[in-house]
Design a protein around this motif. Structure first.
Motif, mmCIF file in Angstrom:
data_model
loop_
_atom_site.group_PDB
_atom_site.id
_atom_site.type_symbol
_atom_site.label_atom_id
_atom_site.label_comp_id
_atom_site.label_asym_id
_atom_site.label_seq_id
_atom_site.Cartn_x
_atom_site.Cartn_y
_atom_site.Cartn_z
ATOM 1 N N ARG A 211 25.817 47.220 -66.698
ATOM 2 C CA ARG A 211 24.930 46.098 -67.019
ATOM 3 C C ARG A 211 25.380 44.832 -66.297
ATOM 4 O O ARG A 211 24.561 44.111 -65.724
ATOM 5 C CB ARG A 211 24.912 45.828 -68.519
ATOM 6 C CG ARG A 211 24.127 46.806 -69.317
ATOM 7 C CD ARG A 211 24.242 46.487 -70.804
ATOM 8 N NE ARG A 211 23.473 47.431 -71.564
ATOM 9 C CZ ARG A 211 22.178 47.290 -71.844
ATOM 10 N NH1 ARG A 211 21.534 46.235 -71.434
ATOM 11 N NH2 ARG A 211 21.554 48.214 -72.531
ATOM 12 N N LEU A 212 26.663 44.565 -66.350
ATOM 13 C CA LEU A 212 27.184 43.356 -65.692
ATOM 14 C C LEU A 212 27.000 43.435 -64.181
ATOM 15 O O LEU A 212 26.579 42.469 -63.545
ATOM 16 C CB LEU A 212 28.657 43.154 -66.047
ATOM 17 C CG LEU A 212 28.935 42.831 -67.503
ATOM 18 C CD1 LEU A 212 30.437 42.829 -67.767
ATOM 19 C CD2 LEU A 212 28.327 41.489 -67.885
ATOM 20 N N GLU A 213 27.311 44.590 -63.615
ATOM 21 C CA GLU A 213 27.164 44.747 -62.170
ATOM 22 C C GLU A 213 25.695 44.647 -61.749
ATOM 23 O O GLU A 213 25.385 44.152 -60.671
ATOM 24 C CB GLU A 213 27.781 46.072 -61.719
ATOM 25 C CG GLU A 213 27.869 46.252 -60.233
ATOM 26 C CD GLU A 213 28.771 45.248 -59.518
ATOM 27 O OE1 GLU A 213 28.753 45.257 -58.264
ATOM 28 O OE2 GLU A 213 29.478 44.454 -60.167
ATOM 29 N N ALA A 214 24.799 45.088 -62.613
ATOM 30 C CA ALA A 214 23.360 45.014 -62.305
ATOM 31 C C ALA A 214 22.881 43.567 -62.183
ATOM 32 O O ALA A 214 21.893 43.310 -61.497
ATOM 33 C CB ALA A 214 22.554 45.750 -63.376
ATOM 34 N N THR A 215 23.583 42.636 -62.808
ATOM 35 C CA THR A 215 23.178 41.230 -62.670
ATOM 36 C C THR A 215 23.472 40.705 -61.272
ATOM 37 O O THR A 215 22.908 39.695 -60.864
ATOM 38 C CB THR A 215 23.892 40.319 -63.702
ATOM 39 O OG1 THR A 215 25.297 40.291 -63.430
ATOM 40 C CG2 THR A 215 23.628 40.779 -65.118
ATOM 41 N N ARG A 216 24.342 41.398 -60.535
ATOM 42 C CA ARG A 216 24.739 40.952 -59.197
ATOM 43 C C ARG A 216 24.135 41.787 -58.072
ATOM 44 O O ARG A 216 24.248 41.412 -56.907
ATOM 45 C CB ARG A 216 26.271 40.997 -59.088
ATOM 46 C CG ARG A 216 26.981 40.075 -60.053
ATOM 47 C CD ARG A 216 28.482 40.106 -59.905
ATOM 48 N NE ARG A 216 29.153 41.199 -60.576
ATOM 49 C CZ ARG A 216 29.459 41.213 -61.875
ATOM 50 N NH1 ARG A 216 29.115 40.218 -62.648
ATOM 51 N NH2 ARG A 216 30.092 42.240 -62.399
ATOM 52 N N ARG A 217 23.560 42.931 -58.410
ATOM 53 C CA ARG A 217 23.061 43.857 -57.390
ATOM 54 C C ARG A 217 21.611 44.204 -57.695
ATOM 55 O O ARG A 217 21.350 45.037 -58.562
ATOM 56 C CB ARG A 217 23.925 45.109 -57.371
ATOM 57 C CG ARG A 217 25.388 44.834 -57.051
ATOM 58 C CD ARG A 217 26.228 46.067 -57.281
ATOM 59 N NE ARG A 217 26.196 46.970 -56.147
ATOM 60 C CZ ARG A 217 27.034 46.924 -55.137
ATOM 61 N NH1 ARG A 217 27.958 46.009 -55.098
ATOM 62 N NH2 ARG A 217 26.952 47.803 -54.171
ATOM 63 N N PRO A 218 20.665 43.615 -56.972
ATOM 64 C CA PRO A 218 19.246 43.843 -57.271
ATOM 65 C C PRO A 218 18.823 45.308 -57.285
ATOM 66 O O PRO A 218 18.044 45.712 -58.140
ATOM 67 C CB PRO A 218 18.515 43.067 -56.171
ATOM 68 C CG PRO A 218 19.498 42.043 -55.714
ATOM 69 C CD PRO A 218 20.864 42.654 -55.881
ATOM 70 N N ASP A 219 19.324 46.112 -56.359
ATOM 71 C CA ASP A 219 18.934 47.527 -56.341
ATOM 72 C C ASP A 219 19.440 48.249 -57.578
ATOM 73 O O ASP A 219 18.738 49.060 -58.174
ATOM 74 C CB ASP A 219 19.456 48.228 -55.088
ATOM 75 C CG ASP A 219 18.715 47.796 -53.834
ATOM 76 O OD1 ASP A 219 17.622 47.210 -53.966
ATOM 77 O OD2 ASP A 219 19.234 48.044 -52.725
ATOM 78 N N LEU A 220 20.673 47.960 -57.961
ATOM 79 C CA LEU A 220 21.218 48.550 -59.170
ATOM 80 C C LEU A 220 20.463 48.045 -60.393
ATOM 81 O O LEU A 220 20.184 48.808 -61.315
ATOM 82 C CB LEU A 220 22.715 48.244 -59.301
ATOM 83 C CG LEU A 220 23.406 48.826 -60.524
ATOM 84 C CD1 LEU A 220 23.311 50.355 -60.534
ATOM 85 C CD2 LEU A 220 24.858 48.370 -60.572
ATOM 86 N N ARG A 221 20.101 46.770 -60.401
ATOM 87 C CA ARG A 221 19.348 46.210 -61.528
ATOM 88 C C ARG A 221 18.035 46.956 -61.705
ATOM 89 O O ARG A 221 17.665 47.325 -62.820
ATOM 90 C CB ARG A 221 19.067 44.729 -61.316
ATOM 91 C CG ARG A 221 18.296 44.113 -62.482
ATOM 92 C CD ARG A 221 17.973 42.646 -62.280
ATOM 93 N NE ARG A 221 19.159 41.937 -61.825
ATOM 94 C CZ ARG A 221 19.129 40.913 -60.990
ATOM 95 N NH1 ARG A 221 17.992 40.457 -60.520
ATOM 96 N NH2 ARG A 221 20.239 40.316 -60.627
ATOM 97 N N THR A 222 17.354 47.226 -60.610
ATOM 98 C CA THR A 222 16.083 47.949 -60.687
ATOM 99 C C THR A 222 16.293 49.351 -61.257
ATOM 100 O O THR A 222 15.588 49.772 -62.181
ATOM 101 C CB THR A 222 15.441 48.037 -59.287
ATOM 102 O OG1 THR A 222 15.191 46.705 -58.825
ATOM 103 C CG2 THR A 222 14.146 48.815 -59.329
#
Length: 197
Positions: A110-121
């Motif tokens: 979750r935290l890393e997704a705030t920094r990586r748009p592809d992972l967030r998606t």
């Protein structure tokens, strides 16, 4: 990419361990190799990049935290009331506590997704699918409350699990006489789930 499924699974599980222990900054192919006990450079043969590894960790942790079908079948023999919802929430708590590393890895994602748009998606899609699956299960099972009940339960349990697995003493004594975390699960269910009619 190398195609040994057993080796890939071992590397992904090693990635879960590293992510939970070291956070996203510590998740390197070298760290995964060391955790898995394989030669340096092995992980780079199995994953196209860090995002690929993170996506596979997400999928693996969801597998690890999936409810046991036999437990679900046993619970579904009970009356479809508030106490059954509480039993499901206690099972969720037990699974997250048993696989603390897996759940912490999800929090790190979750935290890393705030920094990586592809992972967030990708991660948003995964979490949304879990929530929708929970809503569908709740409706199909005939449990009290509707989609709003499931959404609020989800948010409340997410908060409880976050505190329980990261700062367990923060909740101790907040509600005098309420056992932490089990008694809090019961309070959440009693507050959120409508009484049977």
């Amino acid at each position: 990419m190398a195609s040994n499924p057993g080796r890939r699974a071992a590397l992904v599980d090693a990635g879960v361990e590293v992510l939970a222990r070291e956070g996203a900054r510590g998740l390197t192919f070298r760290a995964v190799d060391a955790e898995a006990g394989v030669p340096v450079g092995t992980a780079s043969n199995y994953f196209s990049g860090r995002d690929d590894l993170l996506r596979q960790i997400d999928a693996r942790v969801h597998e690890r935290l999936t409810p046991d079908p036999e437990v679900i079948a046993g619970l579904m023999t009970r009356p479809k009331d508030r106490s059954l919802v509480a039993a499901f929430m206690h099972d969720l708590l037990a699974r997250a506590t048993r696989d603390r590393t897996g759940y912490l890895a999800l929090l790190e994602l979750r935290l890393e997704a705030t920094r990586r748009p592809d992972l967030r998606t990708a991660y948003t899609k995964s979490v949304r699918a879990d929530l929708e699956e929970g809503m569908e299960f709740h409706r199909t099972a005939g449990l009290p409350g509707g989609d709003e009940t499931v959404a609020v339960l989800y948010l409340a349990m997410l908060g409880l699990l976050l505190e329980h697995l990261t700062l367990p003493d923060a909740l101790t004594g907040v509600l005098p006489g309420v056992d932490v975390p089990g008694g809090l699960v019961d309070r959440i269910v009693a507050t959120v789930v409508p009484e049977e009619q």
